[in-house]
Motif scaffolding. Structure first.
Motif, PDB file in Angstrom:
ATOM      1  N   UNK A 288       0.686  -1.171  -0.233  1.00  0.00           N
ATOM      2  CA  UNK A 288       0.244  -0.043  -0.066  1.00  0.00           C
ATOM      3  C   UNK A 288       0.846   1.053   0.015  1.00  0.00           C
ATOM      4  N   UNK A 289       1.856   1.233   0.813  1.00  0.00           N
ATOM      5  CA  UNK A 289       2.826   2.305   0.768  1.00  0.00           C
ATOM      6  C   UNK A 289       2.192   3.209   2.059  1.00  0.00           C
ATOM      7  N   UNK A 290       3.045   4.275   2.228  1.00  0.00           N
ATOM      8  CA  UNK A 290       2.404   5.112   3.325  1.00  0.00           C
ATOM      9  C   UNK A 290       3.099   6.565   2.849  1.00  0.00           C
ATOM     10  N   UNK A 291       2.390   7.373   3.630  1.00  0.00           N
ATOM     11  CA  UNK A 291       2.947   8.900   3.854  1.00  0.00           C
ATOM     12  C   UNK A 291       4.280   9.018   4.322  1.00  0.00           C
ATOM     13  N   UNK A 292       4.925  10.100   4.092  1.00  0.00           N
ATOM     14  CA  UNK A 292       6.628  10.209   4.885  1.00  0.00           C
ATOM     15  C   UNK A 292       6.500  10.091   6.290  1.00  0.00           C
ATOM     16  N   UNK A 293       5.428  10.225   7.069  1.00  0.00           N
ATOM     17  CA  UNK A 293       5.230  10.046   8.517  1.00  0.00           C
ATOM     18  C   UNK A 293       5.040   8.376   8.809  1.00  0.00           C
ATOM     19  N   UNK A 294       4.662   7.619   7.916  1.00  0.00           N
ATOM     20  CA  UNK A 294       4.492   6.440   8.392  1.00  0.00           C
ATOM     21  C   UNK A 294       2.874   6.120   8.207  1.00  0.00           C
ATOM     22  N   UNK A 295       2.119   7.240   8.527  1.00  0.00           N
ATOM     23  CA  UNK A 295       0.814   6.824   8.311  1.00  0.00           C
ATOM     24  C   UNK A 295       0.292   6.587   7.087  1.00  0.00           C
ATOM     25  N   UNK A 296      -0.999   5.877   7.155  1.00  0.00           N
ATOM     26  CA  UNK A 296      -1.643   5.375   5.836  1.00  0.00           C
ATOM     27  C   UNK A 296      -3.092   5.838   5.460  1.00  0.00           C
ATOM     28  N   UNK A 297      -3.458   6.540   6.231  1.00  0.00           N
ATOM     29  CA  UNK A 297      -5.248   6.713   6.344  1.00  0.00           C
ATOM     30  C   UNK A 297      -5.248   8.429   5.987  1.00  0.00           C
ATOM     31  N   UNK A 298      -6.561   8.390   5.263  1.00  0.00           N
ATOM     32  CA  UNK A 298      -7.146   9.650   5.198  1.00  0.00           C
ATOM     33  C   UNK A 298      -8.665   9.633   5.570  1.00  0.00           C
ATOM     34  N   UNK A 299      -9.164  10.378   6.415  1.00  0.00           N
ATOM     35  CA  UNK A 299     -10.752  10.370   6.765  1.00  0.00           C
ATOM     36  C   UNK A 299     -10.818   9.101   7.430  1.00  0.00           C
ATOM     37  N   UNK A 300      -9.843   8.567   8.086  1.00  0.00           N
ATOM     38  CA  UNK A 300      -9.949   7.205   8.828  1.00  0.00           C
ATOM     39  C   UNK A 300     -10.059   5.854   8.071  1.00  0.00           C
TER      40      UNK A 300
END
Length: 623
Positions: A288-300
């Motif tokens: 899936x990959x992730x944002x630079x922060x390590x988080x992967x979600x948007x709008x939960x």
């Protein structure tokens, strides 16, 4: 009950590890906050459900007014919210862990008193039900009537009580859980398997994990039966069939369910449970990959695979999801020893747990916005009580739990955070202390005679090892993913080895007595591109994401392969401290950058389109 012995990596106990520096400060903020909350307010929803205190009549103005007062807990704890009572479960879990970490007798006594009151509520409710919501909410859910996650709410209470027993030796808490489990056994027995699957499709919270914990404690067949009854077959079967079951699905509904699979593996040894957890990681992270922060979600919800550019928003990276994915990484690391899980934990510690806890108030940012011109929105002590209010106080124990591990051959230094621990190894008393020298990661600054002229481009870590008698064991040091050169290792000032392989271990085995290890980890300013928009990048200083202080998206000009030509250190030294700021150079409009984790109320931008210098417009005078 004996647990699966295949899991050879174990975390140290909470009270064996002591965090220092900034982490200690953050833990103290959480502890002070937990102590400050009134007992009667923490229990308000349980009291009302048990008829001990009558529910107040609330007006709409009471719920929305800024002067609501502290006579009640509001927000998601309001008596008008169907999630009321969820926070106390988080609070209990955090309180018993933090009372060990900080040797906090006042917090432990407060938690023990609350457990007594919960037993009182359970007795008034007939001897089994110990909920902050009525039983009929579950019946409504079973009939398909709209409800807001009643099993999630109940799980939090049960989790907190189990932790009261595990970490506080509170037998009364265990008795409450056993009685509540009997209620769940009776209630779920009325449904067929298909009906249970329909019911569990709505939301089960972490009840599978809770029942696995209970079975590990009691060893009773009925608790194993209850655990097996809570298997999320439709989700788990899709994962095992090599299918992406996560895209656009609510993330934090499913992560706790997979915690249950990972815990079920630990208490049964059944490999199928481990395969479920590994498959979830594959579809949540690896593919899936992730944002630079390590988080992967948007709008939960989970983003589409490697399509994060379209999901930059004001609602990225729900704190609960960050915390729970770190917990899943810990489960999988302990079952596999794969260092990539430790790298993931590090990225999310710096750019999630730290970035979403206010460094002065301890309050949580529900989301970590990543779109241009963002601001963090901080919770309040008694007016919000989002789910993340609970996870932010629980998360403070993660540092003690995941900085060091122990295996059959010795110890693993998994994270580089100022800390120390004590343990017994083969009859000897072991003390290991870790500190960071001359770094710019805002954790600890120590002045040394060889302090460089400019801000260092490496992390220098000193690890002091003391034993009361010599003992031979291995000490594995993590070589992190952000390594930008050759790591060097010295023992007692004698060079030992160097390694240039990121995401690996250096294993040092010898008879230890009174020894000092110095580890030098070169780092660099780097970029992290959006996978579906590679010309748009975030800047990172080692594992730390940097944010530009600007209120709109701006194009920067330069070479993404040479980010040091775009950003330069800014205001790098103050008194005896290295400061972590940066600034752009030779841009049409220049700006300052700072670590995202240090942002409080500033407006910031994380991702920037990069164009080549020869397309740069004429420079403007800064406003």
């Amino acid at each position: 009950m004996a647990e699966n012995n295949e899991c050879s990596l174990k975390p140290l106990a909470f009270d064996q590890v002591n965090m220092t520096g900034d982490i200690r400060h953050r833990q103290s903020l959480a502890t002070q906050y937990m102590i400050s909350l009134k007992n009667e307010n923490l229990l308000q929803n349980y009291y009302w459900e048990a008829g001990i205190v009558h529910r107040p009549i609330l007006r709409e103005t009471d719920k929305n007014s800024d002067d609501r007062g502290d006579d009640l807990h509001w927000g998601w704890e309001s008596p008008m919210c169907q999630l009321r009572g969820h926070f106390l479960g988080h609070w209990l879990s955090a309180a018993y862990r933090m009372s060990l970490i900080n040797d906090e007798a006042q917090l432990k006594a407060k938690a023990d008193w609350i457990v007594k009151e919960l037993a009182r509520c359970q007795k008034r409710n007939g001897g089994q039900w110990c909920g902050s919501i009525p039983e009929k909410y579950l019946d409504w859910t079973a009939k398909g009537q709209p409800t807001w996650a009643p099993q999630y709410v109940l799980h939090k209470t049960i989790m907190g009580l189990i932790d009261a027993y595990r970490f506080g030796q509170n037998e009364q808490a265990l008795d409450i859980v056993v009685r509540q489990a009997d209620w769940f056994l009776d209630w779920t027995s009325q449904f067929s398997q298909d009906q249970l699957d329909d019911l569990f499709d709505i939301e089960t919270g972490g009840l599978l994990e809770a029942w696995a914990d209970l079975y590990a404690i009691t060893g009773q067949q009925k608790h194993l039966d209850l655990m097996l009854r809570y298997e999320r077959r439709r989700l788990f079967d899709r994962l095992l069939s090599d299918s992406d079951a996560l895209t656009n699905r609510h993330a934090n509904t499913t992560i706790p369910e997979v915690h249950g699979a990972a815990r079920a593996y630990e208490v049964t040894g059944d490999q199928r449970w481990l395969l479920i957890a590994e498959a979830y990681w594959k579809y949540a992270v690896t593919e899936r990959g992730y944002f630079c922060t390590g988080g992967q979600t948007s709008g939960e919800i989970w983003t589409a695979p490697f399509s994060q550019a379209a999901r930059l928003s004001t609602k990225n990276q729900e704190h609960c999801s960050v915390y729970n994915m770190i917990r899943l990484a810990d489960y999988l690391y302990r079952s596999s020893g794969d260092i990539n899980y430790l790298d993931y934990i590090e990225r999310n510690m710096f750019n999630g747990l730290m970035a979403q806890q206010h460094p002065e108030t301890g309050m949580v940012a529900y989301f970590l916005p990543l779109q241009a011109g963002s601001k963090k929105i901080w919770g309040t002590p008694t007016y919000d009580f989002w789910c993340c209010h609970g996870s932010v106080i629980q998360a403070q124990s993660v540092y003690n739990q995941m900085t060091y591990y122990k295996d059959h051959s010795g110890y693993v230094v998994a994270q580089y955070l100022p800390s120390e621990f004590s343990d017994s190894y083969d009859g000897a008393r072991v003390q290991i202390k870790q500190r960071l020298l001359d770094t710019d990661n805002s954790i600890v600054y120590v002045h040394t005679p060889d302090t460089p002229e400019h801000r260092p481009s490496d992390w220098k870590i000193e690890i002091f090892i003391q034993l009361n008698e010599p003992k031979e064991f291995s000490l594995k040091l993590r070589v992190p993913w952000w390594l930008a050169g050759k790591a060097q290792i010295f023992i007692n000032d004698q060079f030992q080895t160097e390694i240039d392989k990121p995401s690996s271990y250096v294993e040092l085995k010898r008879a230890w007595k009174n020894d000092t290890i110095r580890l030098i980890l070169p780092k660099k300013l780097d970029t992290f591109a959006l996978p579906d928009e590679p010309e748009t990048v975030a800047f990172m200083d080692g594992p730390v994401v940097l944010a530009g202080l600007c209120d709109q998206q701006r194009t920067l000009y330069g070479d993404t392969q040479r980010p040091e030509t775009i950003l330069k250190p800014n205001d790098e030294r103050q008194w005896r401290e290295w400061l972590p700021g940066w600034r752009t150079v030779k841009q049409p409009v220049n700006m300052k950058f700072m670590p995202l984790k240090d942002i409080t109320d500033q407006t910031y931008t994380t991702y920037f389109p990069i164009c080549q210098d020869d397309n740069k417009p004429e420079a403007k005078i800064d406003g």
